[in-house]
Design an enzyme around this catalytic site. Structure first.
Site, mmCIF file in Angstrom:
data_model
loop_
_atom_site.group_PDB
_atom_site.id
_atom_site.type_symbol
_atom_site.label_atom_id
_atom_site.label_comp_id
_atom_site.label_asym_id
_atom_site.label_seq_id
_atom_site.Cartn_x
_atom_site.Cartn_y
_atom_site.Cartn_z
ATOM 1 N N GLU A 1 0.864 -1.173 0.000
ATOM 2 C CA GLU A 1 0.000 0.000 0.000
ATOM 3 C C GLU A 1 0.905 1.229 0.000
ATOM 4 O O GLU A 1 1.950 1.230 0.639
ATOM 5 C CB GLU A 1 -0.891 0.063 1.255
ATOM 6 C CG GLU A 1 -1.815 -1.106 1.440
ATOM 7 C CD GLU A 1 -1.133 -2.310 2.073
ATOM 8 O OE1 GLU A 1 -0.136 -2.132 2.804
ATOM 9 O OE2 GLU A 1 -1.585 -3.433 1.829
ATOM 10 N N TYR B 1 7.761 2.138 -7.632
ATOM 11 C CA TYR B 1 7.183 0.805 -7.692
ATOM 12 C C TYR B 1 6.783 0.422 -9.119
ATOM 13 O O TYR B 1 7.002 -0.718 -9.546
ATOM 14 C CB TYR B 1 5.989 0.683 -6.737
ATOM 15 C CG TYR B 1 6.411 0.740 -5.284
ATOM 16 C CD1 TYR B 1 7.353 -0.146 -4.778
ATOM 17 C CD2 TYR B 1 5.876 1.687 -4.425
ATOM 18 C CE1 TYR B 1 7.753 -0.095 -3.457
ATOM 19 C CE2 TYR B 1 6.267 1.742 -3.092
ATOM 20 C CZ TYR B 1 7.206 0.846 -2.612
ATOM 21 O OH TYR B 1 7.600 0.903 -1.304
#
Length: 159
Positions: free
Chosen positions: A108, A120
């Site tokens: 998250e 990411y």
């Protein structure tokens, strides 16, 4: 800015690293994990709680918490002086090498943390969902996922 990559070492977390890891947590996040939770995660995940050191200084850390269904990338944090120098990439790659089986890695990230989201995505994670009000201050989280392959299987398929 210093380029630490050549002198950086990544090793498993040790109990004496707790104060430095907790300091990085406070420097990096608006809602840092408490020290006791970091200590608990270290006990539960001895092979996937890693620290990045430059000389004797902890400049980053990362934790993956394993479950039966997926790996949870709990946190990656890098000291502000050493961001964008390859520390986070080194930590992520080292974590991958410590995973024991193929499976899904989930995380998250704050919706407003564009730098982390780009990091990411660059490393193969895909945005999956938005979790409304996930953080204590009410900010939404974006869940991201990436499928990890077992390294032995990957090597064999290349032969």
């Amino acid at each position: 800015m210093m380029k630490p990559a050549s002198e950086l070492i990544i090793i498993p977390y040790r109990q004496e690293d707790l104060a430095s890891v907790f300091e990085l947590e406070q420097l990096s996040f608006t809602d840092p994990y408490p020290w006791w939770l970091l200590a608990e995660l270290a006990l539960k995940n001895p092979t996937t709680f890693l620290v990045a050191k430059l000389k004797d200084r902890v400049v980053g850390y990362a934790i993956i918490d394993g479950s039966e269904d997926y790996y949870h990338l709990v946190s990656i944090a890098v000291h502000p002086e050493f961001r964008r120098t390859g520390v986070a990439t080194g930590l992520l790659q080292a974590l991958e090498e410590h995973l024991t089986h193929s499976g899904l890695v989930r995380l998250e990230v704050r919706e407003s943390n564009h730098a982390a989201i780009q990091f990411y995505v660059k490393h193969g994670f895909e945005k999956k969902d938005i979790v409304p009000g996930y953080y204590a201050d009410g900010e939404n989280a974006i869940t991201m996922e990436r499928q990890e392959r077992n390294r032995e299987v990957s090597r064999l398929s290349c032969l």
